[in-house]
Design a protein around this motif. Sequence first.
Motif, PDB file in Angstrom:
ATOM      1  N   TRP A  29      12.742 -83.045 -95.986  1.00 22.29           N
ATOM      2  CA  TRP A  29      14.137 -83.972 -96.012  1.00 22.29           C
ATOM      3  C   TRP A  29      14.193 -84.858 -95.106  1.00 22.29           C
ATOM      4  CZ3 TRP A  29      17.851 -84.307 -92.386  1.00 22.29           C
ATOM      5  CH2 TRP A  29      19.063 -84.720 -93.010  1.00 22.29           C
ATOM      6  N   TRP A  30      13.826 -84.748 -93.973  1.00 23.60           N
ATOM      7  CA  TRP A  30      13.805 -85.429 -92.703  1.00 23.60           C
ATOM      8  C   TRP A  30      12.954 -86.458 -93.156  1.00 23.60           C
ATOM      9  CZ3 TRP A  30      10.372 -87.568 -89.419  1.00 23.60           C
ATOM     10  CH2 TRP A  30      10.690 -87.981 -88.303  1.00 23.60           C
ATOM     11  N   ARG A  33      14.616 -88.935 -95.713  1.00 27.25           N
ATOM     12  CA  ARG A  33      15.922 -89.654 -95.022  1.00 27.25           C
ATOM     13  C   ARG A  33      15.355 -90.856 -94.507  1.00 27.25           C
ATOM     14  NH1 ARG A  33      19.426 -87.038 -90.461  1.00 27.25           N
ATOM     15  NH2 ARG A  33      17.483 -87.443 -89.629  1.00 27.25           N
ATOM     16  N   GLN A  36      13.585 -93.668 -96.587  1.00 33.32           N
ATOM     17  CA  GLN A  36      14.807 -94.078 -97.280  1.00 33.32           C
ATOM     18  C   GLN A  36      15.529 -94.987 -96.387  1.00 33.32           C
ATOM     19  OE1 GLN A  36      17.117 -90.771 -98.694  1.00 33.32           O
ATOM     20  NE2 GLN A  36      16.310 -91.123-100.897  1.00 33.32           N
TER      21      GLN A  36
END
Length: 99
Positions: A29-30, A33, A36
């Motif tokens: 997830w990190w 993020r 992105q």
Amino acid sequence: MQDRETLTGETVRLTVWVHGRVQGVGFRWWTRRTAQALGLSGYAGNLSDGRVEVVAEGPRDDCVRLLAALRSGSTPGRVDTVREQWSTATGDHAGFVER
């Protein structure tokens, strides 16, 4: 000969294998993020041996920034080793996802 701006702005593919305690701790997830925010495309996925594989495509400078973030010590979990491989971008990915 190409100038420095052309060389650093070229679109590349960065493949990274991250070793350590990086599964089940929010690492993918990190990474998504962070990638992105840099405008990169690709994915972060768990491997069966406990590593996370990260494939990112975009401008070389932004891929270098992602690599530095993965090595920064500010990721979730614990990163022991980061191995990298650079290659030509393929354009296979739209956006950046977790696998």
